[in-house]
Design an enzyme around this catalytic site. Structure first.
Site, PDB file in Angstrom:
ATOM      1  N   ASN A   9       0.886  -1.164   0.000  1.00 44.97           N
ATOM      2  CA  ASN A   9       0.000   0.000   0.000  1.00 44.97           C
ATOM      3  C   ASN A   9       0.924   1.214   0.000  1.00 44.97           C
ATOM      4  O   ASN A   9       1.458   1.583   1.040  1.00 44.97           O
ATOM      5  CB  ASN A   9      -0.889  -0.044   1.260  1.00 44.97           C
ATOM      6  CG  ASN A   9      -1.776   1.179   1.391  1.00 44.97           C
ATOM      7  OD1 ASN A   9      -1.905   1.969   0.455  1.00 44.97           O
ATOM      8  ND2 ASN A   9      -2.377   1.341   2.559  1.00 44.97           N
ATOM      9  N   LYS A  11       0.288   4.238  -0.395  1.00 39.98           N
ATOM     10  CA  LYS A  11      -0.320   5.451   0.172  1.00 39.98           C
ATOM     11  C   LYS A  11       0.004   6.659  -0.722  1.00 39.98           C
ATOM     12  O   LYS A  11       0.113   6.491  -1.933  1.00 39.98           O
ATOM     13  CB  LYS A  11       0.134   5.650   1.620  1.00 39.98           C
ATOM     14  CG  LYS A  11      -0.091   4.382   2.464  1.00 39.98           C
ATOM     15  CD  LYS A  11       0.076   4.597   3.933  1.00 39.98           C
ATOM     16  CE  LYS A  11      -0.158   3.280   4.667  1.00 39.98           C
ATOM     17  NZ  LYS A  11      -0.092   3.408   6.125  1.00 39.98           N
ATOM     18  N   HIS A  96      -9.508   1.560   4.867  1.00 36.44           N
ATOM     19  CA  HIS A  96      -8.256   1.809   5.580  1.00 36.44           C
ATOM     20  C   HIS A  96      -8.497   2.834   6.684  1.00 36.44           C
ATOM     21  O   HIS A  96      -9.248   3.791   6.512  1.00 36.44           O
ATOM     22  CB  HIS A  96      -7.187   2.308   4.603  1.00 36.44           C
ATOM     23  CG  HIS A  96      -5.816   2.252   5.217  1.00 36.44           C
ATOM     24  ND1 HIS A  96      -5.381   3.195   6.110  1.00 36.44           N
ATOM     25  CD2 HIS A  96      -4.812   1.353   5.090  1.00 36.44           C
ATOM     26  CE1 HIS A  96      -4.156   2.859   6.510  1.00 36.44           C
ATOM     27  NE2 HIS A  96      -3.791   1.755   5.904  1.00 36.44           N
ATOM     28  N   GLU A  98      -6.819   5.217   7.722  1.00 37.99           N
ATOM     29  CA  GLU A  98      -6.513   6.611   7.348  1.00 37.99           C
ATOM     30  C   GLU A  98      -7.686   7.240   6.600  1.00 37.99           C
ATOM     31  O   GLU A  98      -7.964   8.426   6.746  1.00 37.99           O
ATOM     32  CB  GLU A  98      -5.217   6.643   6.510  1.00 37.99           C
ATOM     33  CG  GLU A  98      -4.000   6.332   7.377  1.00 37.99           C
ATOM     34  CD  GLU A  98      -2.833   5.692   6.654  1.00 37.99           C
ATOM     35  OE1 GLU A  98      -2.786   5.709   5.412  1.00 37.99           O
ATOM     36  OE2 GLU A  98      -1.942   5.147   7.352  1.00 37.99           O
ATOM     37  N   GLU A 168      -5.700  -4.444  10.661  1.00 37.68           N
ATOM     38  CA  GLU A 168      -4.630  -3.475  10.877  1.00 37.68           C
ATOM     39  C   GLU A 168      -4.881  -2.683  12.156  1.00 37.68           C
ATOM     40  O   GLU A 168      -5.641  -1.708  12.144  1.00 37.68           O
ATOM     41  CB  GLU A 168      -4.562  -2.491   9.703  1.00 37.68           C
ATOM     42  CG  GLU A 168      -4.312  -3.145   8.374  1.00 37.68           C
ATOM     43  CD  GLU A 168      -3.689  -2.173   7.380  1.00 37.68           C
ATOM     44  OE1 GLU A 168      -2.630  -2.498   6.851  1.00 37.68           O
ATOM     45  OE2 GLU A 168      -4.251  -1.085   7.169  1.00 37.68           O
ATOM     46  N   GLY A 174       2.480   2.340  10.802  1.00 38.82           N
ATOM     47  CA  GLY A 174       3.486   3.381  10.625  1.00 38.82           C
ATOM     48  C   GLY A 174       4.176   3.801  11.917  1.00 38.82           C
ATOM     49  O   GLY A 174       4.879   4.806  11.954  1.00 38.82           O
ATOM     50  N   SER A 214       3.237  -2.012  10.532  1.00 41.34           N
ATOM     51  CA  SER A 214       4.681  -2.161  10.745  1.00 41.34           C
ATOM     52  C   SER A 214       5.176  -3.583  10.487  1.00 41.34           C
ATOM     53  O   SER A 214       6.062  -4.083  11.177  1.00 41.34           O
ATOM     54  CB  SER A 214       5.070  -1.697  12.153  1.00 41.34           C
ATOM     55  OG  SER A 214       4.725  -0.337  12.330  1.00 41.34           O
ATOM     56  N   GLY A 235       2.663  -1.087   4.300  1.00 37.49           N
ATOM     57  CA  GLY A 235       2.800   0.321   3.940  1.00 37.49           C
ATOM     58  C   GLY A 235       4.264   0.671   3.700  1.00 37.49           C
ATOM     59  O   GLY A 235       4.812   0.461   2.619  1.00 37.49           O
TER      60      GLY A 235
HETATM   61  P1  PGA Z   1       2.744   0.311   7.668  1.00 37.81           P
HETATM   62  O1  PGA Z   1       1.290   0.547   7.047  1.00 37.81           O
HETATM   63  O2  PGA Z   1       3.236  -1.003   7.123  1.00 37.81           O
HETATM   64  O3  PGA Z   1       3.559   1.474   7.206  1.00 37.81           O
HETATM   65  O4  PGA Z   1       2.571   0.260   9.165  1.00 37.81           O
HETATM   66  C1  PGA Z   1       0.392  -0.512   6.868  1.00 37.81           C
HETATM   67  C2  PGA Z   1      -0.884  -0.005   6.245  1.00 37.81           C
HETATM   68  O5  PGA Z   1      -1.351   1.075   6.624  1.00 37.81           O
HETATM   69  O6  PGA Z   1      -1.447  -0.662   5.354  1.00 37.81           O
END
Ligand code: PGA
Length: 252
Positions: A9, A11, A96, A98, A168, A174, A214, A235
């Site tokens: 992803n 983003k 997601h 976000e 998630e 992140g 992460s 991500g």
């Molecule tokens: P991350 O994000 O691997 O940077 O923690 C995962 C995601 O939001 O899909």
């Protein structure tokens, strides 16, 4: 046997040129060494057509990171599920955290997006997961179940076959804080139980449930060894081909 999947992803990262370079590098790496799982890259809208064309004869599938909750018309700046499909993309990531948090996407809005995406023949990577506050209050199971009930449990069994779930935990996205493999397995097993209650054990068993937050090459093997963790939604570690390949290799 359900599918093992490693999905990136990106983003809001990478210009078109940078995205093409990353997809090209990944394509070359995976041509040299076939992956043991399905590989998907989720890219911004503007990359979809170019990247889909670039990877069309290789093992990589392409996903959008969002689509509109309207079919077409006067919605300035929006991109419909039909438009996503027309680029050659096969998947769309919906729900997601976000999008839920920063763009106020409610379960009802997400339900509309899911329905439109499936109607266009896209597969959906549907994200769920609790905040730190909810985890500390022991509400993670209730949150996940409510997010599923609010946006995807109305689907028919046939439609359900086009759904991939991504668990998630928001506190792990992140932040560098990964859920332990045990924490993740516990909730993945619960999610599969919820799916079984609605769709039966057989369909639940065929549902891929990905972990996200992460996830990286160093922790992916331990996570992916768990019986209910079928891969990852990645991500940060999907933005460099060797890092992403390191996670794909966890399925070796
Ligand atoms: P991350 O994000 O691997 O940077 O923690 C995962 C995601 O939001 O899909």
């Amino acid at each position: 046997m359900r599918k093992h999947i490693v999905a990136g992803n990106w983003k809001m990262n990478k210009t078109l040129q940078e995205g093409v370079a990353l997809a090209t590098e990944l394509k070359e790496i995976l041509a040299a060494e076939k992956p043991n799982c399905e590989v998907i890259i989720g890219t911004p809208f503007i990359h979809l057509a170019t990247v889909s064309e670039l990877v069309k004869d290789c093992v990589i599938a392409v996903s959008a990171e969002n689509c509109a909750n309207k079919a077409s018309g006067a919605y300035t700046g929006e991109v419909s599920a039909a438009m996503v499909k027309s680029t050659g993309a096969e998947y769309v990531i919906l729900g997601h955290s976000e999008r839920r948090e920063y763009y106020h996407e409610t379960p009802e809005i997400l339900k509309e997006k899911v329905d439109l995406a499936l109607a266009e023949g896209l597969k959906v990577i549907f994200c769920i997961g609790e905040s730190l506050e909810q985890r500390e209050a022991g509400e993670q199971e209730a949150v996940c179940k409510a997010e599923l009930a609010g946006s995807v449990f109305h689907l028919t069994p046939e439609q359900w076959k086009s759904i991939v779930i991504a668990y998630e935990p928001i506190w792990a996205i992140g932040t560098g804080k990964t859920a332990t493999a045990e924490q993740a397995e516990e909730i993945h097993a619960y999610i599969r139980k919820c799916v079984a209650e609605v769709y039966g054990a057989e369909l639940a068993d065929e549902t891929s449930i990905l972990y996200g937050g992460s996830c990286k090459a160093s922790n992916a093997p331990e996570l992916f060894q768990k019986p209910d963790i079928d891969g990852g939604l990645i991500g940060g570690a999907s933005l460099k081909a060797p890092d992403f390949k390191g996670i794909i290799d966890a399925w070796k």
